[in-house]
Design an enzyme around this catalytic site. Sequence first.
Site, short mmCIF file in Angstrom:
data_model
loop_
_atom_site.label_atom_id
_atom_site.label_comp_id
_atom_site.label_asym_id
_atom_site.label_seq_id
_atom_site.Cartn_x
_atom_site.Cartn_y
_atom_site.Cartn_z
CG ASP A 23 44.90 32.40 50.40
OD1 ASP A 23 44.59 31.20 50.48
OD2 ASP A 23 44.29 33.21 49.68
CE LYS A 85 42.61 29.62 41.38
NZ LYS A 85 43.07 29.82 42.76
O1 O7M Z 1 40.62 38.23 49.50
P1 O7M Z 1 41.98 38.05 48.85
O2 O7M Z 1 42.16 38.87 47.65
O3 O7M Z 1 43.10 38.15 49.83
O4 O7M Z 1 42.06 36.50 48.39
C1 O7M Z 1 41.21 35.98 47.43
C2 O7M Z 1 41.25 34.47 47.41
O5 O7M Z 1 40.41 34.02 46.36
C3 O7M Z 1 42.60 33.84 47.17
O6 O7M Z 1 42.63 32.62 47.90
C4 O7M Z 1 42.63 33.54 45.68
O7 O7M Z 1 43.37 32.40 45.37
C5 O7M Z 1 41.14 33.28 45.40
N1 O7M Z 1 40.69 33.66 44.04
C6 O7M Z 1 40.82 34.93 43.58
O8 O7M Z 1 41.30 35.84 44.26
N2 O7M Z 1 40.39 35.22 42.31
C7 O7M Z 1 39.86 34.30 41.48
O9 O7M Z 1 39.49 34.62 40.38
C8 O7M Z 1 39.70 33.00 41.95
C9 O7M Z 1 40.09 32.70 43.23
C10 O7M Z 1 39.74 31.40 43.70
O10 O7M Z 1 39.29 31.15 44.80
O11 O7M Z 1 39.82 30.45 42.79
C11 O7M Z 1 39.20 29.27 42.98
#
Ligand code: O7M
Length: 249
Positions: A23, A85
């Site tokens: 990301d 999503k």
């Molecule tokens: O490890 P992080 O916190 O930097 O990133 C977490 C990733 O997981 C990020 O790409 C979010 O969009 C995703 N994510 C969540 O953090 N929480 C959720 O409940 C769901 C997602 C996800 O992947 O949704 C499909």
Amino acid sequence: MSFDEMIRKASRERRSRVVLALDLEDPDRGKLMQRSMDVLSAVAKHVCAVKLNRQLVLALGLWGGVDSIVNTIHEFSLPAIMDAKLNDVGHTNEFMARSYMDAGFDALIASPITGWEGGMDSVFKLAESRDKALIMLTYMSNPGAQTFYSMQASRGNESPKPMFETFIEMARQWKAYGLVVGATRPEIIRRSRELAGRDMAILSPGVGAQGGDPRAAIGAGSDYLIVGRAIYEASDPKKAASQYSELTL
Ligand code: O7M
């Protein structure tokens, strides 16, 4: 090879259950592309899949941008997951799903809240015809997620139960590949595993930057951990990815 075969093979060979969430952000398109490639090549041997979300799609575009990142992910023999999503009416869901599939993604993430008819039906039909995996978002990792995912609700004459339980029932009925359940709530992962049975995979984001405990999530029944910032913001992303992999063994 199906998504399931790809992720299992990569997981076995690399001894890792870590899905990299790539990301990254950078206002400079060229730098963003380069950084994405650099992080990928640094960590590829320590992860079993890569998840992209709309951050890179918005910044780089799907064609002539994200599609080449998907190619690179495949060159590392890893499957690519699009965290779309999906959560719209059928025809726009279908357009988005088809575009991501055409760009090479092996699995897509969708939200079951639309229900089947005129919502998820088109996406599941498309995924089946293209041999792609669908993963349902059934419980998020953020603190406020409980407001709706745990809300007691009843369908028809059934007695009320938490919404996420109904989402899991739907995901099973629709034959989804797996579920996304936040790593920040091991007790919800445990309950999700009970309801999902052994056949559906559970992928859990929320370790590292969001405070979830990787061992607790795996111990409660998650198959894979989705990890973003704790890897790509680390001073040594390769080392961080390798350490997270070890925690999941
Ligand atoms: O490890 P992080 O916190 O930097 O990133 C977490 C990733 O997981 C990020 O790409 C979010 O969009 C995703 N994510 C969540 O953090 N929480 C959720 O409940 C769901 C997602 C996800 O992947 O949704 C499909």
